[in-house]
Design a protein around this motif. Structure first.
Motif, mmCIF file in Angstrom:
data_model
loop_
_atom_site.group_PDB
_atom_site.id
_atom_site.type_symbol
_atom_site.label_atom_id
_atom_site.label_comp_id
_atom_site.label_asym_id
_atom_site.label_seq_id
_atom_site.Cartn_x
_atom_site.Cartn_y
_atom_site.Cartn_z
ATOM 1 N N VAL A 156 17.818 -7.411 -9.839
ATOM 2 C CA VAL A 156 18.799 -7.231 -10.903
ATOM 3 C C VAL A 156 18.416 -8.144 -12.066
ATOM 4 O O VAL A 156 18.330 -9.374 -11.927
ATOM 5 C CB VAL A 156 20.220 -7.564 -10.410
ATOM 6 N N ILE A 157 18.187 -7.521 -13.236
ATOM 7 C CA ILE A 157 17.886 -8.297 -14.438
ATOM 8 C C ILE A 157 19.172 -8.678 -15.162
ATOM 9 O O ILE A 157 19.362 -9.825 -15.588
ATOM 10 C CB ILE A 157 16.978 -7.486 -15.389
ATOM 11 N N ARG A 158 20.047 -7.721 -15.305
ATOM 12 C CA ARG A 158 21.364 -7.952 -15.947
ATOM 13 C C ARG A 158 22.377 -7.134 -15.184
ATOM 14 O O ARG A 158 22.257 -5.916 -15.087
ATOM 15 C CB ARG A 158 21.319 -7.507 -17.410
ATOM 16 N N PRO A 159 23.451 -7.816 -14.573
ATOM 17 C CA PRO A 159 24.476 -7.068 -13.845
ATOM 18 C C PRO A 159 25.331 -6.251 -14.820
ATOM 19 O O PRO A 159 25.468 -6.586 -15.992
ATOM 20 C CB PRO A 159 25.309 -8.139 -13.166
ATOM 21 N N ALA A 160 25.892 -5.162 -14.292
ATOM 22 C CA ALA A 160 26.750 -4.326 -15.119
ATOM 23 C C ALA A 160 28.090 -5.024 -15.336
ATOM 24 O O ALA A 160 28.662 -5.616 -14.413
ATOM 25 C CB ALA A 160 26.963 -2.979 -14.443
ATOM 26 N N GLN A 161 28.626 -4.932 -16.561
ATOM 27 C CA GLN A 161 29.914 -5.526 -16.904
ATOM 28 C C GLN A 161 30.994 -4.458 -16.688
ATOM 29 O O GLN A 161 30.939 -3.388 -17.290
ATOM 30 C CB GLN A 161 29.928 -6.017 -18.352
ATOM 31 N N VAL A 162 31.991 -4.813 -15.817
ATOM 32 C CA VAL A 162 33.012 -3.836 -15.437
ATOM 33 C C VAL A 162 34.382 -4.499 -15.462
ATOM 34 O O VAL A 162 34.520 -5.730 -15.378
ATOM 35 C CB VAL A 162 32.726 -3.279 -14.022
ATOM 36 N N ALA A 163 35.408 -3.591 -15.575
ATOM 37 C CA ALA A 163 36.804 -4.012 -15.408
ATOM 38 C C ALA A 163 37.221 -3.570 -14.017
ATOM 39 O O ALA A 163 36.935 -2.417 -13.591
ATOM 40 C CB ALA A 163 37.676 -3.363 -16.481
ATOM 41 N N VAL A 164 37.929 -4.454 -13.254
ATOM 42 C CA VAL A 164 38.220 -4.215 -11.848
ATOM 43 C C VAL A 164 39.730 -4.201 -11.648
ATOM 44 O O VAL A 164 40.455 -4.980 -12.280
ATOM 45 C CB VAL A 164 37.574 -5.303 -10.966
ATOM 46 N N TYR A 165 40.212 -3.300 -10.730
ATOM 47 C CA TYR A 165 41.640 -3.267 -10.371
ATOM 48 C C TYR A 165 41.952 -4.444 -9.461
ATOM 49 O O TYR A 165 41.196 -4.749 -8.537
ATOM 50 C CB TYR A 165 41.988 -1.968 -9.658
ATOM 51 N N ASP A 166 43.144 -5.082 -9.740
ATOM 52 C CA ASP A 166 43.557 -6.177 -8.880
ATOM 53 C C ASP A 166 45.072 -6.077 -8.677
ATOM 54 O O ASP A 166 45.832 -5.999 -9.627
ATOM 55 C CB ASP A 166 43.219 -7.502 -9.563
ATOM 56 N N ASN A 167 45.489 -6.064 -7.388
ATOM 57 C CA ASN A 167 46.918 -5.928 -7.044
ATOM 58 C C ASN A 167 47.488 -7.195 -6.438
ATOM 59 O O ASN A 167 48.600 -7.200 -5.934
ATOM 60 C CB ASN A 167 47.142 -4.785 -6.057
ATOM 61 N N GLU A 168 46.802 -8.305 -6.498
ATOM 62 C CA GLU A 168 47.275 -9.532 -5.864
ATOM 63 C C GLU A 168 48.442 -10.135 -6.624
ATOM 64 O O GLU A 168 49.238 -10.882 -6.071
ATOM 65 C CB GLU A 168 46.140 -10.558 -5.754
ATOM 66 N N GLY A 169 48.574 -9.861 -7.906
ATOM 67 C CA GLY A 169 49.639 -10.439 -8.712
ATOM 68 C C GLY A 169 50.977 -9.806 -8.451
ATOM 69 O O GLY A 169 52.010 -10.278 -8.929
ATOM 70 N N GLU A 170 51.031 -8.648 -7.740
ATOM 71 C CA GLU A 170 52.304 -7.994 -7.530
ATOM 72 C C GLU A 170 53.137 -8.720 -6.473
ATOM 73 O O GLU A 170 52.659 -9.170 -5.474
ATOM 74 C CB GLU A 170 52.071 -6.533 -7.104
ATOM 75 N N ASP A 225 36.737 -7.959 -16.801
ATOM 76 C CA ASP A 225 38.143 -7.732 -17.149
ATOM 77 C C ASP A 225 38.873 -7.264 -15.899
ATOM 78 O O ASP A 225 38.275 -6.721 -14.964
ATOM 79 C CB ASP A 225 38.249 -6.718 -18.266
ATOM 80 N N THR A 226 40.228 -7.494 -15.890
ATOM 81 C CA THR A 226 41.051 -7.097 -14.743
ATOM 82 C C THR A 226 42.069 -6.084 -15.224
ATOM 83 O O THR A 226 42.683 -6.237 -16.271
ATOM 84 C CB THR A 226 41.779 -8.319 -14.164
ATOM 85 N N ARG A 227 42.268 -5.073 -14.392
ATOM 86 C CA ARG A 227 43.230 -4.029 -14.690
ATOM 87 C C ARG A 227 44.201 -3.924 -13.527
ATOM 88 O O ARG A 227 43.875 -4.234 -12.390
ATOM 89 C CB ARG A 227 42.535 -2.675 -14.882
ATOM 90 N N LYS A 228 45.438 -3.529 -13.857
ATOM 91 C CA LYS A 228 46.456 -3.351 -12.831
ATOM 92 C C LYS A 228 46.281 -1.978 -12.188
ATOM 93 O O LYS A 228 46.236 -0.967 -12.884
ATOM 94 C CB LYS A 228 47.853 -3.503 -13.450
ATOM 95 N N ALA A 229 46.259 -1.989 -10.890
ATOM 96 C CA ALA A 229 46.026 -0.733 -10.156
ATOM 97 C C ALA A 229 47.330 0.001 -9.973
ATOM 98 O O ALA A 229 48.373 -0.601 -9.726
ATOM 99 C CB ALA A 229 45.409 -1.008 -8.798
ATOM 100 N N ALA A 230 47.299 1.319 -10.104
ATOM 101 C CA ALA A 230 48.475 2.136 -9.885
ATOM 102 C C ALA A 230 48.678 2.402 -8.395
ATOM 103 O O ALA A 230 49.806 2.701 -7.976
ATOM 104 C CB ALA A 230 48.356 3.461 -10.635
ATOM 105 N N ARG A 231 47.663 2.243 -7.607
ATOM 106 C CA ARG A 231 47.758 2.479 -6.160
ATOM 107 C C ARG A 231 47.167 1.289 -5.426
ATOM 108 O O ARG A 231 46.324 0.567 -5.946
ATOM 109 C CB ARG A 231 47.002 3.757 -5.746
#
Length: 215
Positions: free
Chosen positions: A201-215, A173-179
């Motif tokens: 690695v048997i199973r990678p961790a599932q994470v949400a990441v900040y992305d500021n490229e859309g600004e 998942d992608t989240r909008k970064a405040a900074r």
């Protein structure tokens, strides 16, 4: 006439000659006093009588120095020393010291061999495959905890703010970064990942990441 002449001759003889004549007539020596012999007889006696052996004069020692006495002609035997001299017993030579063999350096204690970690990678993958088919998130969470308790299995659980690692994380998942500094950093852990005994690695961790490229 002859008798008178003989008497006259006898009268003219000295007292000394008369004594000698009497000695010859009697054929024996007579004691003659010293006053009869006179000085002539004394001188003759001094010439005929043997002189006594001369006694060597004792040298006078100079002042402050002792004169050694003449050695005795007859050696005086000395008494033997009756004091017994203690005889020490013969000493026994000491036996040579036995060389001490060099001691071997103490070895460092070796760690007890540990049993090899069993490879339970196949079991972990099978349990995770079951969890992926379930719709109940509570059951999925319990199965993930069960996999984390398997011996030799490691858990990959990045915290928010950690840098995104594409080898151990799955961008779910992608989240909008405040900074701006939060770009491509973990915003939230959605599901933990797992690794095997060797770090694979048997199973990678599932994470949400900040992305500021859309600004």
């Amino acid at each position: 006439m002859r008798a008178g002449h003989g008497i006259a001759v006898l009268l003219r003889l000295t007292a000394h000659a008369q004594l000698r004549l009497a000695d010859v007539l009697d054929h024996r020596p007579r004691h003659r006093p010293a006053h009869v012999d006179g000085p002539r007889n004394t001188a003759r006696t001094a010439r005929t009588a043997p002189s006594p052996p001369a006694v060597p004069a004792t040298p006078t020692a100079p002042t402050g120095k002792a004169v050694p006495s003449a050695p005795s002609a007859t050696p005086v035997p000395t008494a033997p020393d009756t004091t017994a001299t203690p005889v020490s017993p013969p000493t026994t030579p000491a036996a040579p010291a036995t060389p001490t063999p060099p001691t071997a350096p103490a070895e460092a204690p070796r760690p007890a061999p540990t049993a090899p970690t069993p490879d339970n990678t196949g079991v972990a993958k099978a349990v995770l495959a079951v969890a992926d088919r379930l719709a109940n998130q509570e059951l999925v969470r319990r199965l993930h905890k069960a996999v984390a308790r398997i011996d030799g299995i490691g858990v990959i659980s990045p915290a928010p703010g950690d840098a995104f690692d594409p080898l151990a994380h799955r961008w779910t998942d992608t989240r909008k970064a405040a900074r701006r500094d939060d770009h491509e950093r973990v915003a939230e852990l959605l599901a933990p990942g797992f690794s095997g005994p060797t770090g694979t690695v048997i199973r990678p961790a599932q994470v949400a990441v900040y992305d500021n490229e859309g600004e």
